[in-house]
Scaffold this motif. Structure first.
Motif, PDB file in Angstrom:
ATOM      1  N   ARG A 126       0.842  -1.194   0.000  1.00  0.00           N
ATOM      2  CA  ARG A 126       0.000   0.000   0.000  1.00  0.00           C
ATOM      3  C   ARG A 126       0.877   1.244   0.000  1.00  0.00           C
ATOM      4  O   ARG A 126       1.641   1.463   0.929  1.00  0.00           O
ATOM      5  N   ARG A 127       0.779   2.019  -1.093  1.00  0.00           N
ATOM      6  CA  ARG A 127       1.530   3.269  -1.241  1.00  0.00           C
ATOM      7  C   ARG A 127       2.998   3.070  -0.900  1.00  0.00           C
ATOM      8  O   ARG A 127       3.619   3.822  -0.167  1.00  0.00           O
ATOM      9  N   GLY A 128       3.583   1.999  -1.455  1.00  0.00           N
ATOM     10  CA  GLY A 128       4.990   1.731  -1.267  1.00  0.00           C
ATOM     11  C   GLY A 128       5.340   0.982   0.008  1.00  0.00           C
ATOM     12  O   GLY A 128       6.502   0.584   0.201  1.00  0.00           O
ATOM     13  N   GLU A 129       4.368   0.758   0.877  1.00  0.00           N
ATOM     14  CA  GLU A 129       4.626   0.058   2.145  1.00  0.00           C
ATOM     15  C   GLU A 129       4.266  -1.417   2.006  1.00  0.00           C
ATOM     16  O   GLU A 129       3.157  -1.775   1.603  1.00  0.00           O
ATOM     17  N   ILE A 130       5.202  -2.301   2.350  1.00  0.00           N
ATOM     18  CA  ILE A 130       4.979  -3.745   2.257  1.00  0.00           C
ATOM     19  C   ILE A 130       4.119  -4.199   3.432  1.00  0.00           C
ATOM     20  O   ILE A 130       4.452  -3.960   4.596  1.00  0.00           O
ATOM     21  N   LEU A 131       3.015  -4.877   3.124  1.00  0.00           N
ATOM     22  CA  LEU A 131       2.115  -5.367   4.164  1.00  0.00           C
ATOM     23  C   LEU A 131       2.198  -6.879   4.349  1.00  0.00           C
ATOM     24  O   LEU A 131       1.873  -7.388   5.432  1.00  0.00           O
ATOM     25  N   ALA A 132       2.607  -7.586   3.307  1.00  0.00           N
ATOM     26  CA  ALA A 132       2.618  -9.060   3.349  1.00  0.00           C
ATOM     27  C   ALA A 132       4.009  -9.569   3.720  1.00  0.00           C
ATOM     28  O   ALA A 132       4.827  -9.917   2.863  1.00  0.00           O
ATOM     29  N   PHE A 133       4.306  -9.606   5.013  1.00  0.00           N
ATOM     30  CA  PHE A 133       5.562 -10.148   5.514  1.00  0.00           C
ATOM     31  C   PHE A 133       5.376 -11.608   5.910  1.00  0.00           C
ATOM     32  O   PHE A 133       4.256 -12.121   5.979  1.00  0.00           O
ATOM     33  N   GLU A 134       6.485 -12.275   6.217  1.00  0.00           N
ATOM     34  CA  GLU A 134       6.421 -13.631   6.745  1.00  0.00           C
ATOM     35  C   GLU A 134       5.572 -13.645   8.013  1.00  0.00           C
ATOM     36  O   GLU A 134       5.631 -12.730   8.846  1.00  0.00           O
ATOM     37  N   ASP A 135       4.766 -14.701   8.133  1.00  0.00           N
ATOM     38  CA  ASP A 135       3.965 -14.924   9.337  1.00  0.00           C
ATOM     39  C   ASP A 135       2.948 -13.813   9.601  1.00  0.00           C
ATOM     40  O   ASP A 135       2.597 -13.530  10.755  1.00  0.00           O
ATOM     41  N   THR A 136       2.470 -13.180   8.530  1.00  0.00           N
ATOM     42  CA  THR A 136       1.414 -12.185   8.688  1.00  0.00           C
ATOM     43  C   THR A 136       0.125 -12.728   8.096  1.00  0.00           C
ATOM     44  O   THR A 136       0.127 -13.600   7.213  1.00  0.00           O
ATOM     45  N   GLY A 137      -0.998 -12.198   8.562  1.00  0.00           N
ATOM     46  CA  GLY A 137      -2.284 -12.616   8.027  1.00  0.00           C
ATOM     47  C   GLY A 137      -2.423 -12.270   6.566  1.00  0.00           C
ATOM     48  O   GLY A 137      -3.041 -13.024   5.793  1.00  0.00           O
ATOM     49  N   GLU A 138      -1.834 -11.140   6.153  1.00  0.00           N
ATOM     50  CA  GLU A 138      -1.903 -10.729   4.745  1.00  0.00           C
ATOM     51  C   GLU A 138      -1.221 -11.743   3.838  1.00  0.00           C
ATOM     52  O   GLU A 138      -1.748 -12.100   2.779  1.00  0.00           O
ATOM     53  N   LEU A 139      -0.056 -12.220   4.254  1.00  0.00           N
ATOM     54  CA  LEU A 139       0.663 -13.182   3.424  1.00  0.00           C
ATOM     55  C   LEU A 139      -0.073 -14.515   3.363  1.00  0.00           C
ATOM     56  O   LEU A 139      -0.171 -15.138   2.298  1.00  0.00           O
ATOM     57  N   GLU A 140      -0.603 -14.948   4.484  1.00  0.00           N
ATOM     58  CA  GLU A 140      -1.347 -16.211   4.504  1.00  0.00           C
ATOM     59  C   GLU A 140      -2.576 -16.139   3.595  1.00  0.00           C
ATOM     60  O   GLU A 140      -2.875 -17.087   2.855  1.00  0.00           O
ATOM     61  N   LEU A 141      -3.285 -15.009   3.657  1.00  0.00           N
ATOM     62  CA  LEU A 141      -4.455 -14.856   2.794  1.00  0.00           C
ATOM     63  C   LEU A 141      -4.034 -14.772   1.329  1.00  0.00           C
ATOM     64  O   LEU A 141      -4.687 -15.360   0.451  1.00  0.00           O
ATOM     65  N   ALA A 142      -2.945 -14.075   1.057  1.00  0.00           N
ATOM     66  CA  ALA A 142      -2.440 -13.973  -0.317  1.00  0.00           C
ATOM     67  C   ALA A 142      -2.127 -15.353  -0.880  1.00  0.00           C
ATOM     68  O   ALA A 142      -2.398 -15.645  -2.054  1.00  0.00           O
ATOM     69  N   GLU A 143      -1.560 -16.218  -0.056  1.00  0.00           N
ATOM     70  CA  GLU A 143      -1.230 -17.576  -0.507  1.00  0.00           C
ATOM     71  C   GLU A 143      -2.501 -18.356  -0.841  1.00  0.00           C
ATOM     72  O   GLU A 143      -2.532 -19.126  -1.811  1.00  0.00           O
ATOM     73  N   GLU A 144      -3.551 -18.183  -0.063  1.00  0.00           N
ATOM     74  CA  GLU A 144      -4.818 -18.858  -0.335  1.00  0.00           C
ATOM     75  C   GLU A 144      -5.451 -18.319  -1.607  1.00  0.00           C
ATOM     76  O   GLU A 144      -6.000 -19.071  -2.423  1.00  0.00           O
ATOM     77  N   ILE A 145      -5.380 -17.012  -1.802  1.00  0.00           N
ATOM     78  CA  ILE A 145      -5.936 -16.383  -3.004  1.00  0.00           C
ATOM     79  C   ILE A 145      -5.270 -16.936  -4.257  1.00  0.00           C
ATOM     80  O   ILE A 145      -5.927 -17.219  -5.266  1.00  0.00           O
ATOM     81  N   MET A 146      -3.965 -17.130  -4.197  1.00  0.00           N
ATOM     82  CA  MET A 146      -3.201 -17.575  -5.364  1.00  0.00           C
ATOM     83  C   MET A 146      -3.437 -19.040  -5.716  1.00  0.00           C
ATOM     84  O   MET A 146      -3.035 -19.490  -6.782  1.00  0.00           O
ATOM     85  N   LYS A 147      -4.101 -19.779  -4.849  1.00  0.00           N
ATOM     86  CA  LYS A 147      -4.384 -21.186  -5.136  1.00  0.00           C
ATOM     87  C   LYS A 147      -5.612 -21.352  -6.031  1.00  0.00           C
ATOM     88  O   LYS A 147      -5.842 -22.439  -6.572  1.00  0.00           O
ATOM     89  N   GLU A 148      -6.399 -20.286  -6.199  1.00  0.00           N
ATOM     90  CA  GLU A 148      -7.631 -20.374  -6.980  1.00  0.00           C
ATOM     91  C   GLU A 148      -7.344 -20.415  -8.489  1.00  0.00           C
ATOM     92  O   GLU A 148      -6.256 -20.065  -8.942  1.00  0.00           O
ATOM     93  N   LYS A 149      -8.347 -20.829  -9.256  1.00  0.00           N
ATOM     94  CA  LYS A 149      -8.198 -20.975 -10.708  1.00  0.00           C
ATOM     95  C   LYS A 149      -8.236 -19.646 -11.455  1.00  0.00           C
ATOM     96  O   LYS A 149      -7.673 -19.520 -12.542  1.00  0.00           O
ATOM     97  N   GLU A 150      -8.931 -18.660 -10.894  1.00  0.00           N
ATOM     98  CA  GLU A 150      -9.031 -17.351 -11.533  1.00  0.00           C
ATOM     99  C   GLU A 150      -8.621 -16.282 -10.520  1.00  0.00           C
ATOM    100  O   GLU A 150      -9.146 -16.236  -9.406  1.00  0.00           O
TER     101      GLU A 150
END
Length: 399
Positions: free
Chosen positions: A341-365
């Protein structure tokens, strides 16, 4: 504007006949729309297949009565003999459908550099010509006949209301799963409509729709020698207006998304929405660079939310923006998350953002949203993942 999706493909338009048939790896499809106004756009590849050269000549007067398309052989880099074969295909359809040969467009797709198996193709033309009809089944058989490495037929049709209150329709079929890069037209597509429009009006509308759809589609970065999009109009409905342009854009975007979903070897498809770019050209540059990045494509395949690759692709795209202002979000059926967000990294190791991002990327679309914070323009590009199967399919294409 009221718009609804309907059945019928190209045959959703009254007066349009279609058919298709196959024999092994070869197929032939025919569309008949007698004495129609027409327009087309073609590949920008310097190496152009013989049917492209022939159809360019046929389309000069903006009139068309028939289209014949074959799969299994591109009839490209085949010289005078190849042109003779393309002409013979047009002659055969002219004879079988009782139309002027100068109003028959020819399209081919398949392997480059091999002579057309004319005996098979002519037999298929005769078979298809005897099965012409205006029905959803006929359009589906056409779509199936022109498939090569496609895994499913691609067709769409819509009915919408013109500004004068009259109903109008657009129908289309397409094929395409490989050799697709964002440079007109990236596949074969045939579009029919009943709006009242001149050939020049159809050409302008088609170019605008293609710029927002087919020219924003990237499967592998390779542009075919046979790319062709043709639109024909029976002119039986009301005059073309802005509602037609919007409906045509919907149809072309739908076809582009179908092709992204069916990319060779693909397991996932994705779209890239670039927002708040300095201007529309910058938005297009950034969206296409991200959708075309091999590193982004492989990250999609591996379900890796590697936002760094997305930012890097935007950076080399040529679009102007301040890296300290960029934002990146990911969406799918699994949810949505902002990773930068505006140059600030939100998805670090062991964060909820990264875990959700990983789940999002497993989908077909998957949807990737990139906010450049540099203006108010936007653009959307379409793509698919790059997989082991893509390499296998294309390593064995002629063998």
């Amino acid at each position: 504007m009221e718009l609804k999706f309907i059945d019928g493909g190209v045959c959703a338009v009254d007066g349009v006949l279609a058919s298709g048939c196959r024999e092994g790896k070869y197929g032939v499809g025919i569309i008949i729309s007698k004495d129609s106004n027409a327009a087309a756009i073609f590949t920008s590849n310097t190496v152009r297949a013989e049917p492209v050269k022939l159809t360019e000549k046929v389309m000069r007067d903006g009139k068309l009565s028939a289209i014949v398309a074959n799969s299994g052989n591109a009839n490209c880099f085949t010289g005078k003999e190849g042109m003779d074969d393309a002409v013979r295909m047009a002659e055969r359809v002219s004879e079988a459908a009782s139309v002027d040969m100068d109003d028959v467009a020819v399209a081919s797709t398949g392997v480059i550099g091999r002579r057309m198996p004319l005996e098979i193709i002519e037999r298929l033309i005769d078979d298809a010509a005897g099965r012409l009809e205006n029905s959803p089944r006929a359009s589906r058989e056409l779509a199936e006949a022109i498939m090569t490495t496609d895994t499913y037929p691609k067709e769409v049709a819509v009915e919408f209301e013109l500004k004068n209150g009259k109903k109008a329709r657009i129908g289309a079929v397409a094929k395409g799963s490989g050799m697709i890069a964002p440079n007109m037209a990236t596949m074969l597509a045939f579009i029919t409509t009943d709006v009242d429009a001149t050939p020049s009006e159809l050409k302008k509308a088609l170019r605008r729709a293609a710029d927002e759809s087919f020219n924003m589609l990237i499967i592998d970065g390779d542009e075919s020698t046979n790319d062709m999009v043709i639109i024909t109009s029976t002119c039986r409905s009301g005059r073309m207006d802005g509602n037609f342009q919007e409906a045509l854009k919907v149809v072309c975007r739908k076809l582009a998304w179908m092709m992204a979903r069916d990319g060779e070897g693909a397991t996932k498809s994705f779209m890239v929405d670039v927002v708040n770019a300095k201007d529309s050209e910058d938005a297009r540059k950034a969206a296409r660079a991200i959708a075309g990045s091999s590193l982004v494509k492989t990250a999609i395949f591996g379900a890796d939310p590697n936002w760094g690759r997305i930012v890097a692709a935007a950076g080399y795209s040529g679009a102007e923006f301040n890296p300290d202002d960029i934002s990146v979000s990911l969406e799918s059926d699994a949810g949505s998350v902002t990773v930068v967000r505006r140059g600030e990294i939100l998805a670090f190791e062991d964060t909820g953002e990264l875990e959700l991002a990983e789940e999002i990327m497993k989908e077909k679309e998957i949807r990737i949203i990139v906010d450049l914070a540099a203006g108010s323009s936007g653009a959307t590009a379409y793509g698919c993942d790059l997989t082991y199967d893509y390499v296998r399919i294309n390593a064995e294409y002629t063998t």
